[in-house]
Structures are given as structure tokens and as C-alpha cells.
Design an enzyme around this catalytic site. Structure first.
Site, short mmCIF file in Angstrom:
data_model
loop_
_atom_site.label_atom_id
_atom_site.label_comp_id
_atom_site.label_asym_id
_atom_site.label_seq_id
_atom_site.Cartn_x
_atom_site.Cartn_y
_atom_site.Cartn_z
CG HIS A 270 -21.72 6.69 26.47
ND1 HIS A 270 -20.67 7.48 26.88
CD2 HIS A 270 -21.15 5.62 25.83
CE1 HIS A 270 -19.52 6.92 26.50
NE2 HIS A 270 -19.79 5.79 25.88
CE1 TYR A 279 -16.87 4.47 29.54
CE2 TYR A 279 -18.08 3.25 27.87
CZ TYR A 279 -17.15 4.22 28.21
OH TYR A 279 -16.51 4.94 27.24
NE ARG A 333 -16.98 1.99 21.93
CZ ARG A 333 -17.01 2.77 23.00
NH1 ARG A 333 -18.19 3.16 23.50
NH2 ARG A 333 -15.89 3.18 23.57
#
Length: 844
Positions: A270, A279, A333
Site C-alpha cells: 500500500h 501482505y 489492520r
């Protein structure tokens, strides 16, 4: 650390001394691929082989595959209107589109588990029901491009295409004879849904096609190429995926992309989120599978990639895993999910198992030893039956049975790692690990998205996590930590007085919507990323230096970019932002203690602020005890405020303890509170289960009457007599201002300093020019020096060590040592070093 720069990969030039990414990329589009081998490799990954499936170690995994398939077949029978599977309604919920395809995939997997005694294996009727399901979904829910692509982009570009593509791979023979045009129809549809690409293909300039997302998309595409017999498609997909192996050079970005692995082991997704633990592990797993898929099918795959990926494991993952637990500072998150920590490491372990099968010699032994270490050091089983592939389950069993390979950590017992490219620091000792989350104008303060991590506001403002050896970390951290602890009282955080509201509370949905504003706020817009999902800080100074196993870190607290731009009138009138506190902070990481200095502390705008030395949680049955001593040496116990010398938290139930030593006089508040909350306070989709924890918070309040300072030490596993001994040393605070923060540790012979402003700064016998992080250690007649630029903008940093002349014993490239009036000058050429530490060893 073996690495490939993007310039090497994209310019098709092998890096000297490094393993490169297969063939020169320009040749891949013209290279013939063994399509049958590629498809067979993929089937083996998903469903095993007859040989593997005959092994007793695979039995539990295979039984679970068949149980799941039968459950989904029953749901297929019971489906109602607008459903393919009962309980998964379609038409408005894009996640259910992906879920429906995943269930078809799981049924297909069971039919290809050769060697299993089951009526599902090779069952043509069941396979055709799956194919009929694919056809029905396409006809009713995904084939109409004008009706599709609602909700989350990921479901349309990655989610359903991944499951559909693998289902076609598993059932390729049946599809060819039953619905011969279906693959081509689907591929055209999936190409059309690549709306963040170009002409139905990957766009390396797209912010959506990077890192783990790029690996997912390109894997789908080369599998589709194998199904269609399209070598050009395969070659282009492999070439695109090869870019994820390139080490990100922040000074020479390719396609403007900052996502990927950096030279210091950092991983970003991101564009600004530290994301190794989410990720990053997804990318690691995908690449390990790519190596297996391409093995023998094309010269672009196989062992040529292993050295690069092994370096990711050694330098990127291993420091962040403590006794089988993935640290919170790199999960974005995902920290709010109920399945993090130990579960994260299972995915890493499976990837390492797969890599070990392609490594050779000492590299293979190191990877296998690390698998054994992960298995032995975790208090929770790695649960190999949760691995994605039966092949990996059996390979794991073979590694554990190999008596020639001892269990061995990839970390040294004592290690300090400055992940400055992602503003994180990890400090490890045999009895504990300390992880620090920083942020800057380069790296996000936190990540919130899709109702996950609802109260993240201070997670990148110096929040720390102190992991104690021998502890079950699910009892101390993970989702329960964020559930029980106030978001304003995270360990290490200085927060201003005032309440904040979550995004759903503010706007009635998971994002801010204003498509008519010039910034175009939609659920997936770049402005949403910048101001809502993962806002950066506005401070340029965040960094640190390492000297052997010791380290320093520095950070200046700032407002996030959303608040700054809101104050400037750039954002819509109804967009809500919050001002932050101010403080200049340093962390000095030693052996027995982590010393923390803070200066210039202010809540601003007439507000008070609070610095939380630490908040720790425990089970009520553990009987947590808090003791301490007043500044005059008399004993203290219980709640309340007082000028304390030290405080000790002890958890008898887990036989763990932490001490907090005040290195200046402060009024310390110790709160002991039993808290019961639902896990949904941090994530909307969490189960609505209540968590009850005893929360001990040690904090210092800063009145709204100017700027304040604070100095303290965290002492893991401390006993009371050890804490009392700090009154006589060995730690001395030399300076604690907004210009300079420095300490001295007499027993270790260390002087460490962070400087924050222009000009010449004095600390003990050091003169430091401008902003810098510096450690100096005297050991006999040797003087070790470490220097880093925490702003990442300076061309050079000079440190003068006053006193007698010192000769040079050794120095890193880029370091110049010379004699100047009054002492020895050490100059580091920090231009384009991106926070890297430069060292020199001098002779007295």
C-alpha cells in the site's frame, strides 16, 4: 544479503555475485513452456500426488479436504434463489462471489486427491457439477461487465479469478471434453475485470498491481496461459511477477512503486504500510508456490529464485518472529483479527519448508533448521495440517525426521535490527524481544480499512511491544491487547487529551464518501488511502542506528497528513481530523534495559497529554501484582500517584515480570483495572465474544502548562533488587532536550545519542553535526562507532570524538576517518543511504 535491484531486473542485467531471475526477461515471451508440467505441478500443490497422499502424515489434511468438499456439496444441494451455496446469497455481496468460487475450488480439489480411498476422487459427476457451477456463476453474476465490479476491487481482480483459475487447472481434462469454450470465455471475462490494468493485462504503473497483489494476479495469468497454450501470456506474466524479486531502491523507483522488499529487510505494501506480517507473508507464500509451479516447466522458475527469497526470510521475517509469534508492528489492520500471531507464522513456516526443497548445501540446512526451530520454540503447534498443500505437510514431516539437521534460529541470540525503510525497530535478547513502531512522512501511522482496526490512531507513534520469553503471547498481545487496552494508552505512546471517533461512527460506513470533491473520495480512491485508510505522518525524522547487537531509534511526533491538509483547507468541510501531541523521543536498546527519553512533550492547544510507559494485560486468575519504591527509597504498593523510583509488574501465573525505572523525578500513575469488552470494538466482523483482562497501566501525565520531559527504562524480567540498583547506575542520562538526547551505560562502555536539529551538538565526548543517530562503544583499546541519518535526507554526517588521536582499524565503505583539532573525525557519506548504519573501528 542477496538482493536484486529493480534496475537490475528491469534492465535485464544480472547483479554480480547474485542469483538472477531466470532468463533475461525480454526472452520470456518467446520461450516455450511445458504447459502440461506447469499444470501438473499446480495440481500437486493443491491436491497432492498419489505418492504423497499415501503417506500417513498427509491423512489428516486429506480427510479435512474431503470433509470440507462434502459439506459444500450439501450446501450446493440446499441452495435457494440467488445462491449457488446455501447461506451465501449473491447479487449484492461481492465477498460472497469470491466465497462461492472458493467453495467450488475446494470440491474440485477433493476430486483430484489421487491415492485417497474416496468416492469423490475422479468422480466425473461431481466434477461436472463444479463446472456447471462455474458456468452458472458466469451466466448470472460475473459475465455481465456492466453489472459486476461493485464493492471491493480485490474480489474482481484477484479474489474470484484466483479460485476460478485453479478450479480450471484441476478440472482441465473434464472441462475440455464437457464445456470446451468455458476457459476461453472466463479468461476474457477475467481480463475485462482487470480494470486497474491496461487492455486486460497487468499495469506495472498501477498502484493496485504491486507486491503481493501483483504476485496473485500474475500467477493467475500464467496459469491461464498454460490452460490456453498461450506462451506469450505465460512469458509476460512471469516477467511482470519477476519485478517483485527486485529490491526497492527508493532513490530510483521503477513505475513509482514503493511496495516490496528493501535492502534492510523492510517490506511495504500500500506504498507506505509496514506489512511483513500480512501482505509480506502472502507474497512469500505465493513466490514459494511459483517456484514449485514453474519447476521444470520453464527455465524462468526453480532454484534461481531461492537465494533472493531466502534472504527475505533471514533478514525480513526471522527478526520479527519471537517464539513462533509474528510481531504486531508489521501487520497493519490485521492486528485486529482473531487469527494472527502464531497463525501468521504457520504460513511462513510452510513457505520455508517449500524453499528448503529447492535450496542446496548449507542454505538448505539453514532453512530446515529454522523450520525445526519454529516448531520447537513455539508454545502453540505449527499445525502442519493447516498448510495449504499436502506436499508441504509431508515435506515438513521429513524435515522433522531428519536427524542430521539440528534446530537453529536464523537470528543470533542477541540482535538489533533497524528496519528504517519501514520505520520499525526490533531488539532481541534471550529473555525478551522489543518491537517499536515509528512513522514519518514516508510511512503510515497506522492502517484502518473495511471495518478492521477501528481505533488505530497511535499505533505508529512510538507504540512498543515487549514480548517475554516463555509466555503464550495470545494472553499478552494480539486482538485481546487492542480490545482491553485503551487506544490512548498503548505502551510507549504519548497521546493528547481528548476522545476520537471511529470511521464508521463518523461517516456511517467504512469510508468517507464524497466523489464530487476535487479529491474524489470513493471507497478505493487514492485520496481515501492518503487521508483515511493509512495516513502518513508529517515528520521527516524517524530512524536509528545499530552497533552490533545494540541500537538507538529516534522520532519526532507530528500531526498526520490528513490533519495538516485539513487545516490548510484542502479537505472537505465535513471531513474530521484530530491534532496530535508533540514530543521528541529516543529509544536506546541495550542488554538488560531499553532506555526511553522524551522532551518537548505537549498536548498543544491548551490540552494535557499522557505518556504510557506500558500497558500490560493478564488473565484475572493470574493474580498480577504491582510493587515499587518511592523516590526516597521507601516501599510503595497499590494504586495511586506518587514520585516513584521504580515500579515492578509481575504475573505469577506466567512467571513473568517487567520493571519500570524512572530516571528523572515524575509523578507516576499506576492503574489496575479489570476490563471486559467485545472483540468487535476493534473489528466489526470479529465474533461478538467478550474478553476479560486485568490491565495494568503505568503512565505519566503532562499538564497543559508548557513542554515537559521524561526519562525511564524498561527492564524485562527484572527483580526488585535489580530495579533498586538503578539509583547508583549504570545508566546515566546525559542530555534530554528537543535538540539532543543521549545516555551513557558505564558497564557496557556505551555512549548513545540522537540529535534532531541543525548545528553542532555535544554529548559526553561527542560533537555531532546536525541530525543523527550515533553509538560509540569503548572496549579496551578499541572504539567502535556507528552513525546513521534518521532524516534520510543528509549527504554526510560528521561526529568528532574529543580526546587523544585515534587510528583507524576498519571502516565501512563511505566512512572517512581523520584527525582534527581536539579529536578524531568520523564522517559518514549518508547520501542515498536510506537510514543505513555506517560503522568504523578506531584504535586508542
Amino acid at each position: 544479503m542477496p538482493e536484486l535491484s529493480r534496475r537490475h531486473v528491469l534492465a535485464l542485467i544480472p547483479a554480480t555475485g547474485l542469483l538472477t531471475v531466470g532468463l533475461p526477461l525480454r526472452a520470456l515471451a518467446d520461450e516455450a513452456t511445458d504447459h502440461a508440467r506447469l499444470l501438473a505441478n499446480t495440481v500437486a500443490i493443491l491436491a497432492g500426488t498419489a505418492e504423497v497422499n499415501a503417506r500417513p502424515e498427509a491423512a489428516v489434511k486429506l480427510a479435512a479436504i474431503h470433509t470440507t468438499a462434502r459439506t459444500y456439496l450439501t450446501q450446493l444441494d440446499q441452495a435457494g434463489p440467488d445462491e449457488l451455496f446455501a447461506g451465501v446469497p449473491l447479487g449484492e455481496n461481492d465477498a460472497n462471489i469470491t466465497q462461492s468460487y472458493n467453495r467450488l475450488l475446494q470440491i474440485a480439489v477433493a476430486t483430484r486427491t489421487d491415492g485417497v480411498d474416496s468416492d469423490l476422487v475422479g468422480n466425473v459427476e461431481v466434477q461436472r457439477r463444479v463446472i456447471d457451477g462455474l458456468e452458472w456463476l458466469h451466466a448470472n453474476y460475473v459475465g455481465d461487465q456492466s453489472a459486476g465490479y461493485y464493492g471491493n476491487w480485490h474480489n474482481w481482480e484477484i479474489g474470484f479469478p484466483s479460485h476460478a483459475t485453479r478450479t480450471f487447472v484441476l478440472l482441465a481434462e473434464q472441462v475440455a471434453g464437457y464445456r470446451p469454450d468455458l476457459v476461453e470465455t472466463y479468461v476474457a471475462t477475467m481480463d475485462a475485470y482487470l480494470r486497474n490494468g491496461v487492455d486486460g493485462d497487468v499495469d506495472l504503473d498501477s498502484r493496485f498491481h504491486t507486491g503481493a497483489n501483483l504476485a496473485d494476479i500474475t500467477t493467475n495469468r500464467f496459469l491461464q496461459g498454460a490452460l490456453l497454450g498461450d506462451d506469450a501470456r505465460i512469458g509476460k506474466a512471469i516477467a511482470d511477477q519477476s519485478t517483485v524479486f527486485a529490491t526497492i531502491d527508493p532513490y530510483h523507483l521503477q513505475h513509482g512503486n514503493t511496495d516490496g522488499y528493501y535492502a534492510d529487510g523492510s517490506f511495504i505494501q500500500h506504498h507506505s504500510v509496514a506489512y511483513t506480517g500480512s501482505y509480506g507473508k502472502v507474497l512469500l507464500g505465493r513466490i514459494a508456490q511459483t517456484i514449485k509451479m514453474l519447476d521444470g516447466a520453464t527455465s524462468a522458475g526453480g532454484t534461481d529464485l531461492v537465494a533472493v527469497v531466502q534472504a527475505w526470510v533471514t533478514n525480513g521475517f526471522a527478526p520479527l518472529i519471537f517464539e513462533g509469534w509474528m510481531m504486531e508492528v508489521v501487520k497493519g489492520r490485521a492486528v485486529s483479527r482473531t487469527t494472527t500471531g502464531y497463525v501468521d507464522v504457520r504460513a511462513v513456516a510452510e513457505a520455508v519448508v517449500d524453499l528448503a526443497g529447492y535450496a542446496v548445501g548449507g542454505d538448505a540446512a539453514a532453512l530446515k533448521g529454522y523450520v525445526k526451530f519454529l516448531n520447537a520454540s513455539s508454545p502453540v503447534s505449527l499445525e502442519p495440517n493447516s498448510f495449504a498443500s499436502p506436499v508441504s505437510v509431508v515435506a515438513f514431516a521429513d524435515i522433522l525426521a531428519d536427524a542430521t539437521v539440528p534446530a537453529a534460529d536464523l537470528n543470533a541470540a542477541e540482535r538489533n535490527v533497524a528496519f528504517n525503510a519501514m520505520d520499525k525497530t526490533v531488539h532481541r535478547r534471550p529473555g525478551y524481544a522489543f518491537a517499536l513502531a515509528r512513522s514519518s512522512d514516508r510511512i503510515s501511522k497506522y492502517e484502518y480499512m473495511n471495518g478492521e482496526n477501528l481505533m488505530p490512531w497511535f499505533q505508529g507513534d512510538g507504540a512498543h511491544y515487549l514480548y517475554l520469553a516463555g509466555q503464550d503471547q495470545t494472553r499478552a498481545f494480539g486482538v485481546d491487547y487492542y480490545t482491553a487496552v485503551s487506544p490512548y494508552r498503548l505502551s510507549g505512546v504519548t497521546a493528547p487529551d481528548g476522545e476520537r471517533r471511529t470511521i464508521p461512527d463518523l461517516y456511517g460506513q467504512f469510508w468517507y464518501e464524497n466523489p464530487d470533491h476535487p479529491l474524489g473520495f470513493t471507497s478505493s480512491s487514492e485520496s481515501q488511502n492518503t487521508y483515511v485508510y493509512f495516513p502518513r505522518g508529517t515528520n521527516p525524522l524517524s530512524g536509528g542506528a545499530g552497533l552490533g547487537a545494540y541500537g538507538t531509534a529516534a522520532m519526532v511526533l507530528s500531526d498526520d497528513v490528513a490533519h495538516v491538509d485539513n487545516q490548510a483547507g484542502i479537505l472537505p468541510d465535513d471531513f474530521v481530523t484530530y491534532p496530535n501531541a508533540r514530543a521528541t523521543k529516543s529509544w536506546f536498546m541495550l542488554d538488560d534495559e531499553i532506555v526511553v527519553l522524551a522532551a518537548g512533550i505537549s498536548g498543544r492547544a491548551g490540552r494535557s497529554a499522557v505518556t504510557t510507559l506500558e500497558s500490560r494485560i493478564a488473565e484475572p486468575a493470574d493474580g498480577v501484582a504491582v510493587t515499587g519504591a518511592l523516590a526516597d527509597g521507601t516501599a510503595w504498593t497499590g494504586d495511586g500517584v506518587g514520585p516513584l523510583a521504580w515500579v515492578r509488574w509481575e504475573n505469577p501465573g506466567e512467571q513473568t515480570a517487567v520493571g519500570y525505572v524512572l530516571l528523572d523525578e515524575q509523578e507516576v500513575t499506576v492503574d489496575v483495572e479489570r476490563v471486559t469488552r467485545s472483540r468487535r470494538v476493534v473489528r466489526v466482523s470479529n465474533p461478538n465474544t467478550s474478553v476479560t483482562k486485568d490491565v495494568v497501566t503505568v503512565s505519566v501525565a503532562h499538564p497543559a502548562d508548557g513542554e515537559h520531559a521524561l526519562a525511564y527504562a524498561l527492564v524485562p524480567n527484572a527483580q526488585a533488587d535489580q530495579l533498586a540498583g538503578y539509583a547508583d547506575g549504570p545508566v546515566q542520562v546525559l542530555v534530554n532536550t528537543t535538540d539532543v538526547q543521549a545516555i551513557k551505560h558505564a558497564d557496557l562502555g556505551i555512549v548513545a545519542a540522537n540529535t534532531f536539529t541543525d548545528g553542532r551538538h555535544q554529548a559526553e565526548r561527542l560533537t555531532i553535526d546536525g541530525a543523527a543517530s550515533v553509538l560509540v562503544r569503548q572496549s579496551g583499546r578499541r572504539l567502535e562507532v556507528a552513525i546513521s541519518d534518521p532524516t534520510m535526507t543528509r549527504d554526510r554526517v560528521q561526529v568528532v570524538i574529543r580526546g587523544r588521536d585515534r587510528g583507524l582499524e576498519s571502516a565501512d565503505d563511505g566512512v572517512t576517518v581523520g584527525q582534527v583539532t581536539g579529536g578524531t573525525s568520523v564522517v559518514a557519506d549518508t547520501r542515498e543511504a536510506y537510514g543505513r548504519t555506517f560503522t568504523a573501528v578506531l584504535r586508542v
